[in-house]
Write an enzyme that holds these catalytic residues in place. Structure first.
Site, mmCIF file in Angstrom:
data_model
loop_
_atom_site.group_PDB
_atom_site.id
_atom_site.type_symbol
_atom_site.label_atom_id
_atom_site.label_comp_id
_atom_site.label_asym_id
_atom_site.label_seq_id
_atom_site.Cartn_x
_atom_site.Cartn_y
_atom_site.Cartn_z
ATOM 1 C CD GLU A 69 17.252 -23.419 -1.093
ATOM 2 O OE1 GLU A 69 16.982 -22.221 -1.369
ATOM 3 O OE2 GLU A 69 17.962 -23.746 -0.128
ATOM 4 C CG HIS B 239 15.566 -27.252 10.538
ATOM 5 N ND1 HIS B 239 15.209 -26.008 10.993
ATOM 6 C CD2 HIS B 239 16.688 -27.087 9.801
ATOM 7 C CE1 HIS B 239 16.097 -25.110 10.559
ATOM 8 N NE2 HIS B 239 16.996 -25.742 9.831
#
Lengths: 406, 456
Positions: free
Chosen positions: A137, A208
């Site tokens: 990322e 999530h």
């Protein structure tokens, strides 16, 4: 480990209707068997959102084309039914087609993305413009910032907002501050847009489900945007990609397949940093953004019937820099305010909105009740307890009751 | 569907590309290609066909590959400590004037360092970082790049700015954060930047510029694909061996390799990251040994030898533009002769004698001077004249810059976004109101336009 979760979530996001219908599936063998996402049999408030009838989505071409802020040339165009991921895909495709400096990349983007948002883009626009990156990322973000600094318009994807934290240094110290530190050189990371699925999906648990928007709203230099619907997603995403400020574009993943509406097929943008009044009202101002707006709407419908009140519902659309004027004007009129968001209440967007309301002289004197925040509790999102954590219709309904009874 | 297949095919093609290992016989390469055409494990194959490493031969010897089994990567040098040429194939490609310019750039930086270090000690600037001992890495590499090449720096690369045309006034405007500063008085001293010279403004967070350089290089590559009239360009990015421990270093090299970005990574390995010696920074063979692991062509050079740095950078630039673009890594070994910064006293963690040794024994400026003297293009008189001239230039710019007004106070609110937001306009008005109601508490006279600059 991550990929396993992804496929699971992608699968369930694909069939939201299944989640809400499980109670009627005749596989119940014992009375004690309970399935996910069922609602209590006597519930009147906490019913599943019916996206096929909600007034927040444009179910006909006419309502879609009558959307406020649509440019004139779009009002006479055609529409097509799209869900949220298709609208995102349409916006990305439009952006890639209209500007050769647009690049789309991230983890697993090339085959269409784990949520299908980048489907067919690599085939249509080439593997040089739509591509997979290594699983990093901070690398994705640094790479995107460098490309933006050299005049490209990168649209970087972070697979889940929960995984944006390794990229925080790049976003906060680099993307957001680049125009400022470059000064007279005039360079910036303004071409940058970062897309990330966010929010609860019923069973995403700790990693999530997160909505880290308020961590970005604390950073001067970024525009933070969260759409509530496909039509809005297309217009706001195109505006974000073409904006000369770096934009954080957060997509409520539970809506990817659930929310479908008529979306103009033309290329159009919706204004950034401008809120939308979804429903005018007289007694209470309710402010939210993203998925909870649907719960707000359901709660308002019941509360208006039960309490004889009229609630004004505002969608912030851009969470920072936010449309303070729209909110303050509304609260000056109604005298009561409820802010609703999924992410934790502590130092969340609600804190900023509430503080701004009480800080404004003309609004403070109009307040008839304390500003109320209805948000996630100050905890991580626990798997089995999600339905007790996020603001649901009952909590929002109760909020209206409380501010009216004060 | 077809796309997935297409992409998998591409991935296989990439895996099949042979690594640059000169010791490998060509038959091995042939087998690799054959194996790569079919990813399934063939019966009785001598080579692994797992997708993760298709070139690996099976072995029945249980043997861990030890770092100590590999000799340290050698260090390329052209000119030794005495200024004598040791690479017999070396032919200087700079004219006498150009060599003198390169030399004077190094000299200028070392003289400016002395002036500014003292200026900071007198409290006239808030902070400074000298680059003593590392002048050749910066000037030598910059001299091998074109002006269109894009540069990212860490902070100890004053020589790069100087060589590309940053003037004494430009340096001083930034250091004093006056109204002529490109950074509009917002950044700490030494955080230079220039659009004209194609150098991105320096930011303090270490290594963040590395993946950005990869992305910028990818942008240059795509832009040239879109418009072939654009000349081929590379990105050069500088960083210290300490910064190479950051995750961004890993991200940058891996992304540059997988996306085939024309970027030259230039590591200044000067032995220390503030107080931390390299033994506490890493245990491998420096930074260079990591390049190979990422599939990146790598060289280690003597960073005190400007010719070695220049030759290596020149070749690296060519390599970076080959095959549609690829990254190259240069590790330049040198020694941080100075303190880390004006906020650091390095004798707290290393012996003064060690530093004095380096200064005396091997100094990049003296090494080039010796070479120039051997060529008969430099002398004691020329040295004296250059030193006096450059020192005067620095001091003149210093005095001018110190006298200049600071940027308008308004500047603090601008450039956060492309346009001032309503919030920032309100906050600007609030600050103005404070300055007006408490005039004795603030001195705004040294700022251009005084408090008037805050008018909406």
């Amino acid at each position: 480990m991550k990929s396993k979760c992804i496929h699971h979530l992608a699968r369930t996001a694909r069939r939201p209707a299944l989640l809400t219908r499980t109670s009627s599936v005749p596989i119940t063998t014992t009375s004690s068997l309970r399935l996910y996402s069922t609602h209590p049999p006597n519930a009147k408030l906490n019913l599943p959102v019916d996206y096929s009838t909600t007034p927040l989505l444009s179910h006909t071409s006419q309502t879609a084309l009558a959307t406020p802020d649509l440019p004139a040339h779009v009002r006479n165009s055609t529409t097509q039914k799209m869900n949220l991921f298709q609208a995102i895909n349409d916006a990305l495709s439009t952006a890639l087609a209209s500007d050769e400096s647009v690049l789309v990349f991230g983890e697993d983007v090339a085959f269409g993305g784990v949520f299908r948002c980048s489907m067919n883009l690599a085939e249509s626009y080439g593997a040089e413009r739509v591509f997979n990156t290594p699983l990093t990322e901070q690398g994705i973000m640094g790479f995107a910032i460098g490309a933006a600094a050299e005049g490209m318009r990168p649209v970087a994807e972070i697979q889940f907002a929960d995984y944006v934290f390794p990229a925080f240094d790049q976003i906060v110290n680099e993307a957001a501050k680049m125009r400022y530190r470059e000064g007279k050189t005039g360079r910036s990371a303004g071409g940058l847009t970062v897309r990330m699925p966010c929010g609860g999906v019923g069973h995403g648990a700790l990693y999530h489900s997160q909505s880290p928007e308020s961590l970005f709203t604390h950073i001067p230099g970024l525009r933070v945007i969260m759409p509530r619907s496909p039509l809005q997603a297309k217009g706001l995403l195109l505006a974000a990609i073409r904006s000369n400020d770096p934009c954080i574009f957060m997509e409520p993943k539970i809506l990817y397949r659930a929310a479908a509406e008529q979306v103009p097929t033309e290329d159009y943008e919706l204004p950034l940093s401008k809120a939308e009044i979804l429903k005018p009202g007289e007694h209470v101002t309710m402010i939210s953004y993203g998925q909870p707006l649907y719960n707000c709407m359901a709660a308002i419908e019941r509360a208006e019937k039960d309490f004889g009140v009229s609630v004004e519902l505002i969608d912030l659309r851009t969470i920072y820099p936010w449309d303070k004027e729209c909110v303050l004007n509304s609260v000056r009129k109604t005298g009561r305010c409820i802010v609703v968001h999924e992410s934790m209440v502590n130092a969340g967007v609600g804190a900023e909105v509430a503080a701004a309301i009480q800080e404004d002289e003309k609004t403070f004197v109009r307040l008839e009740a304390p500003v109320t925040r209805i948000a996630g509790w100050s905890i991580p999102t626990p798997l089995m307890f999600e339905k007790f954590n996020f603001p649901d219709v009952a909590r929002i309904y109760d909020g209206v009751r409380r501010v009216m009874e004060y | 569907m077809s796309s997935a297949r297409l992409l998998r095919g591409r991935a296989i093609a990439r895996l099949a590309r042979p690594l640059a290992r000169p010791s490998q016989p060509s038959s091995v390469l042939l087998i690799q290609r054959a194996a790569a055409s079919n990813l399934s494990q063939r019966p009785d194959s001598e080579y692994v066909s797992f997708p993760g490493a298709v070139k690996s031969a099976f072995t029945t010897t249980l043997n861990f590959d030890k770092p100590s089994d590999h000799a340290a990567i050698p260090t390329y040098r052209v000119v030794d400590q005495h200024g004598a040429v040791v690479d017999t194939s070396f032919k200087p490609d700079l004219s006498t004037e150009e060599v003198i310019k390169v030399y004077e750039d190094m000299l200028f930086i070392s003289l400016m360092d002395l002036v500014m270090f003292d200026a900071q000690r007198q409290g006239r600037v808030s902070f400074y970082m000298v680059s003593a001992g590392e002048e050749a890495v910066c000037v030598g590499s910059a001299s091998a790049l074109t002006m269109e090449d894009v540069i990212y720096c860490q902070y100890r690369e004053q020589g790069v700015f100087k060589h590309r045309g940053f003037t004494a006034t430009d340096f001083m405007s930034q250091l004093f954060a006056n109204k002529n500063d490109n950074g509009r008085g917002r950044n700490m001293p030494v955080h230079y930047g220039s659009k004209e010279l194609n150098i991105h403004t320096i930011s303090s967070p270490l290594a963040t510029q590395l993946p950005q350089a990869s992305g910028a290089a990818y942008a240059l590559k795509i832009q040239r694909q879109n418009d072939p009239t654009i000349p081929p360009r590379v990105v050069a990015v500088y960083f210290g061996e300490g910064a190479a421990s950051e995750g961004d270093f890993h991200a940058a090299l891996n992304m540059a390799a997988t996306r085939s970005c024309p970027v030259v990574f230039i590591c200044r390995n000067n032995g220390y990251a503030i107080s931390t010696p390299t033994l506490e920074q890493y245990r491998g063979d420096g930074i260079a040994s990591r390049g190979i692991g990422y599939g990146i062509e790598t060289i280690r050079v003597d960073g005190n030898d400007i010719w070695a740095v220049r030759e290596a950078t020149k070749r690296a630039r060519e390599l970076a533009l080959e095959d549609g673009g690829k990254p190259v890594l240069i590790e330049a070994l040198t020694y941080r002769v100075s303190h880390h910064s004006t906020s650091d006293d390095s004798f707290a963690y290393r012996a003064r004698v060690e530093v004095e040794d380096w200064k005396r024994r091997d100094n990049p400026i003296i090494r080039l001077r010796k070479w120039m003297e051997a060529q008969g293009i430099w002398s004691e008189e020329k040295e004296k004249e250059a030193r006096e001239r450059l020192r005067r230039e620095v001091l003149h710019a210093f005095k001018e810059a110190e006298r200049e007004k600071k940027p308008p106070v308004r500047t603090m609110f601008e450039d956060v976004y492309e346009e001032l937001t309503p919030d920032l306009k309100r906050q600007m008005a609030e600050l103005k109101s404070i300055l007006e109601r408490y005039p004795d508490e603030y001195d705004v006279n040294e700022f251009e336009g005084g408090k008037k600059s805050l008018d909406s």
